[in-house]
Design a protein around this motif. Structure first.
Motif, PDB file in Angstrom:
ATOM      1  N   ASP A 245      -2.407   2.707  -1.443  1.00 50.84           N
ATOM      2  CA  ASP A 245      -3.188   3.619  -0.602  1.00 50.84           C
ATOM      3  C   ASP A 245      -2.776   5.045  -0.960  1.00 50.84           C
ATOM      4  O   ASP A 245      -1.588   5.393  -0.882  1.00 50.84           O
ATOM      5  N   ALA A 246      -3.739   5.878  -1.351  1.00 49.58           N
ATOM      6  CA  ALA A 246      -3.438   7.239  -1.818  1.00 49.58           C
ATOM      7  C   ALA A 246      -2.736   8.080  -0.763  1.00 49.58           C
ATOM      8  O   ALA A 246      -2.005   9.019  -1.092  1.00 49.58           O
ATOM      9  N   HIS A 247      -2.929   7.765   0.529  1.00 51.59           N
ATOM     10  CA  HIS A 247      -2.306   8.549   1.600  1.00 51.59           C
ATOM     11  C   HIS A 247      -0.885   8.081   1.909  1.00 51.59           C
ATOM     12  O   HIS A 247      -0.138   8.773   2.594  1.00 51.59           O
ATOM     13  N   GLN A 248      -0.523   6.904   1.391  1.00 54.88           N
ATOM     14  CA  GLN A 248       0.806   6.359   1.693  1.00 54.88           C
ATOM     15  C   GLN A 248       1.696   6.219   0.459  1.00 54.88           C
ATOM     16  O   GLN A 248       2.902   6.480   0.527  1.00 54.88           O
ATOM     17  N   GLY A 249       1.119   5.793  -0.657  1.00 57.67           N
ATOM     18  CA  GLY A 249       1.909   5.540  -1.859  1.00 57.67           C
ATOM     19  C   GLY A 249       1.416   6.354  -3.033  1.00 57.67           C
ATOM     20  O   GLY A 249       0.500   7.171  -2.914  1.00 57.67           O
ATOM     21  N   GLN A 250       2.021   6.133  -4.187  1.00 60.51           N
ATOM     22  CA  GLN A 250       1.637   6.858  -5.395  1.00 60.51           C
ATOM     23  C   GLN A 250       2.174   6.106  -6.617  1.00 60.51           C
ATOM     24  O   GLN A 250       3.226   5.472  -6.566  1.00 60.51           O
ATOM     25  N   VAL A 251       1.412   6.181  -7.697  1.00 61.56           N
ATOM     26  CA  VAL A 251       1.844   5.627  -8.974  1.00 61.56           C
ATOM     27  C   VAL A 251       2.215   6.780  -9.892  1.00 61.56           C
ATOM     28  O   VAL A 251       1.387   7.668 -10.140  1.00 61.56           O
ATOM     29  N   HIS A 252       3.449   6.792 -10.357  1.00 62.23           N
ATOM     30  CA  HIS A 252       3.923   7.827 -11.281  1.00 62.23           C
ATOM     31  C   HIS A 252       3.884   7.252 -12.692  1.00 62.23           C
ATOM     32  O   HIS A 252       4.621   6.313 -13.006  1.00 62.23           O
TER      33      HIS A 252
ATOM     34  N   HIS B  54      -4.567  -0.552 -12.779  1.00 58.80           N
ATOM     35  CA  HIS B  54      -4.561  -1.817 -12.032  1.00 58.80           C
ATOM     36  C   HIS B  54      -3.582  -1.726 -10.867  1.00 58.80           C
ATOM     37  O   HIS B  54      -3.900  -2.111  -9.738  1.00 58.80           O
ATOM     38  N   ILE B  55      -2.394  -1.188 -11.120  1.00 61.61           N
ATOM     39  CA  ILE B  55      -1.400  -0.981 -10.056  1.00 61.61           C
ATOM     40  C   ILE B  55      -1.999  -0.139  -8.938  1.00 61.61           C
ATOM     41  O   ILE B  55      -1.809  -0.407  -7.747  1.00 61.61           O
ATOM     42  N   ALA B  56      -2.751   0.890  -9.343  1.00 56.68           N
ATOM     43  CA  ALA B  56      -3.309   1.829  -8.359  1.00 56.68           C
ATOM     44  C   ALA B  56      -4.254   1.159  -7.371  1.00 56.68           C
ATOM     45  O   ALA B  56      -4.411   1.634  -6.238  1.00 56.68           O
ATOM     46  N   THR B  57      -4.882   0.052  -7.763  1.00 59.77           N
ATOM     47  CA  THR B  57      -5.810  -0.624  -6.841  1.00 59.77           C
ATOM     48  C   THR B  57      -5.087  -1.243  -5.647  1.00 59.77           C
ATOM     49  O   THR B  57      -5.715  -1.566  -4.645  1.00 59.77           O
ATOM     50  N   TYR B  58      -3.770  -1.404  -5.758  1.00 68.27           N
ATOM     51  CA  TYR B  58      -2.982  -1.969  -4.659  1.00 68.27           C
ATOM     52  C   TYR B  58      -2.414  -0.883  -3.734  1.00 68.27           C
ATOM     53  O   TYR B  58      -1.859  -1.184  -2.683  1.00 68.27           O
TER      54      TYR B  58
ATOM     55  N   ALA C 170       0.807  -1.227   0.000  1.00 69.63           N
ATOM     56  CA  ALA C 170       0.000   0.000   0.000  1.00 69.63           C
ATOM     57  C   ALA C 170       0.837   1.272   0.000  1.00 69.63           C
ATOM     58  O   ALA C 170       0.421   2.295  -0.544  1.00 69.63           O
ATOM     59  N   ASN C 171       2.029   1.229   0.592  1.00 70.46           N
ATOM     60  CA  ASN C 171       2.831   2.453   0.726  1.00 70.46           C
ATOM     61  C   ASN C 171       3.895   2.600  -0.354  1.00 70.46           C
ATOM     62  O   ASN C 171       4.766   3.461  -0.261  1.00 70.46           O
ATOM     63  N   HIS C 172       3.857   1.778  -1.372  1.00 68.47           N
ATOM     64  CA  HIS C 172       4.905   1.819  -2.394  1.00 68.47           C
ATOM     65  C   HIS C 172       4.821   3.053  -3.289  1.00 68.47           C
ATOM     66  O   HIS C 172       3.732   3.515  -3.640  1.00 68.47           O
ATOM     67  N   GLN C 173       5.998   3.533  -3.650  1.00 65.15           N
ATOM     68  CA  GLN C 173       6.137   4.515  -4.710  1.00 65.15           C
ATOM     69  C   GLN C 173       6.467   3.721  -5.981  1.00 65.15           C
ATOM     70  O   GLN C 173       7.487   3.045  -6.046  1.00 65.15           O
ATOM     71  N   VAL C 174       5.571   3.810  -6.970  1.00 64.54           N
ATOM     72  CA  VAL C 174       5.697   2.973  -8.166  1.00 64.54           C
ATOM     73  C   VAL C 174       5.856   3.860  -9.398  1.00 64.54           C
ATOM     74  O   VAL C 174       5.173   4.873  -9.536  1.00 64.54           O
TER      75      VAL C 174
ATOM     76  N   LYS D 207      -4.478   8.498  -6.845  1.00 66.10           N
ATOM     77  CA  LYS D 207      -3.325   7.626  -6.629  1.00 66.10           C
ATOM     78  C   LYS D 207      -2.297   7.725  -7.753  1.00 66.10           C
ATOM     79  O   LYS D 207      -1.241   7.104  -7.689  1.00 66.10           O
ATOM     80  N   ILE D 208      -2.629   8.489  -8.819  1.00 71.31           N
ATOM     81  CA  ILE D 208      -1.792   8.505 -10.023  1.00 71.31           C
ATOM     82  C   ILE D 208      -1.352   9.925 -10.347  1.00 71.31           C
ATOM     83  O   ILE D 208      -2.164  10.847 -10.399  1.00 71.31           O
TER      84      ILE D 208
END
Length: 456
Positions: free
Chosen positions: A282-289, A276-280, A259-263, A313-314
């Protein structure tokens, strides 16, 4: 000279429109999959007519080499035939040989009427003569072709150069199975947005809406549609569902996300795997770039993210994936996970995009392995210690897949391959700790997935 005015009932005929579309595909190198939906929308056909049109386009394209071989035997050597007439004959041949819903006289009469309407009486007579000869004599027996590669090429409708590569990679028997599988229609599959509902809830809702659907055996969030246009469903409209092939649904789980990953999704457009990555996450902990080189493609990512309710999340970035240090100049900016869904030749998509079989040759993608390797190199500089890079493509050619990985590992002893999480769902495709998924194994798109872990 003004173009001939054609009666509306002829223009609305699915066979006429299939002929017109295939003529464009041949002459303009246009992509059939983009044109098919456009033509269906313009004609507002019944489901039966839309289905026939789609069958004629994809069926004729998928067997193009076979049908051209048959047709040439009924024409004089070096006989010149107008492009649209040639395509109309191919469509009619396809119907005569591979479909049984319409009797032969109906197929021939329809082709003659179209020939007269678009051309003149002489063309109608020519079409009638060719198709009556086919009906009387039958098509040539391909088993009499002595050159084995030539025979395989004609029977499987695959170019010789591609056959040679496939045989060298997976052997003759598997290549034949692959080629035959490409004549089967593509499955319609969709991914459930688990941020919104469970797969079971989605299946129930779709069945209530009248769709014939079942769970995917390959992805725990996948649905396979046996009947119905899933992109027209209420779930799609409200963002609970997105169209995605089952094979590509294996990518996000393979990243082993938390949930806390920076991807970083380095080649993200149009955003199917990004969301799909974003579903894993948590917007408050991680983010998909999500990265793409073109602004209009990052807009597609944003649109998909908004529809699927994961936009928070993106974060999108416009940049070349080969220069991640420019996109993220700070030395401290590194990612827990990086997806390199690399630009590729797309030969895994031959079932749903049969044009690929004929429109591409080795020169068209000889530079791709270098581009793919450069993106992997850039990703290696931006991954955290113990982080994971997933390399994926929608091609089945080894020079774009395993050979790129082998080169990377030879130059990066600080990386190792690890098992692809979820690969147990496709055991036939597991090879060298990677997933080399061929279209005939599970009737999906062809796909390659490899997980690279930074050893630290």
């Amino acid at each position: 000279m003004k173009p001939k005015k054609i009666a509306k009932h002829i223009q609305k005929n699915p066979r006429y429109q299939a002929m017109a579309l295939l003529t464009r595909v041949e002459g303009e190198q246009a992509y059939s999959n983009l044109l098919v939906n456009q033509v269906i929308e313009e004609n507002n056909w019944s489901p039966e007519d839309a289905g026939l049109f789609t069958e004629l386009v994809y069926g004729t394209l998928s067997r193009k080499i076979t049908l051209e071989y048959y047709l040439r035997s009924f024409l004089k050597p070096d006989q010149s035939v107008e492009d649209w007439v040639f395509q109309l004959l191919l469509i009619s041949l396809y119907q005569l040989e591979y479909l049984d819903r319409v009797p032969a006289y109906g197929i021939i009469n329809d082709a003659v009427d179209i020939g007269k309407a678009k051309g003149h009486g002489g063309i109608g007579k020519f079409i009638n003569g060719v198709l009556r000869n086919v009906q009387r004599q039958g098509v040539p027996d391909t088993s009499l072709i002595s050159d084995e590669l030539q025979r395989m090429s004609i029977e499987l409708s695959l170019p010789k150069w591609l056959l040679k590569r496939l045989i060298a990679s997976i052997g003759k028997e598997e290549t034949v199975a692959l080629g035959l599988s490409l004549f089967e229609p593509s499955k319609v599959s969709a991914r459930v947005n688990t941020d919104v509902m469970t797969r079971e809830q989605a299946l129930t809702a779709l069945k209530e809406e009248g769709f014939d659907v079942e769970s995917s055996a390959i992805s725990p969030v996948g649905i396979v549609g046996k009947k119905g246009f899933l992109a027209g469903s209420h779930l799609f409209e409200t963002g609970a569902l997105t169209i995605q092939d089952e094979s590509s649904m294996l990518v996000a789980p393979s990243l082993r996300l938390e949930a806390n990953h920076q991807v970083l999704d380095a080649c993200a457009a149009p955003g199917g795997k990004t969301t799909h990555i974003a579903t894993y996450i948590d917007a408050h902990q991680g983010q998909v770039h999500a990265l793409d080189i073109y602004e209009h493609k990052t807009k597609l990512i944003k649109e998909n993210a908004k529809r699927l309710q994961v936009e928070q999340k993106i974060t999108t970035h416009i940049s070349d994936a080969r220069d991640l240090e420019q996109a993220f100049p700070s030395r401290d900016t590194k990612f827990d996970r990086i997806l390199v869904d690399a630009p590729c030749s797309g030969f895994g998509l031959m079932r749903r995009k049969p044009d690929i079989k004929y429109s591409k040759n080795p020169k068209d993608f000889e530079k791709l392995p270098e581009l793919q390797y450069e993106i992997l190199e850039a990703a290696a500089k931006k991954i955290k210690q113990w982080g994971i890079i997933v390399y994926s493509t929608c091609t089945i050619l080894e020079e774009e897949n395993q050979q790129v990985i082998d080169r990377f590992l030879a130059n990066h002893p600080d990386f190792e391959t690890i098992d692809v999480l979820g690969s147990q769902m496709v055991p036939k495709a597991v090879k060298n700790q990677s997933v080399s998924l061929y279209p005939h194994q599970y009737m999906t798109d062809g796909f390659f997935i490899c997980c690279l872990k930074q050893k630290g």
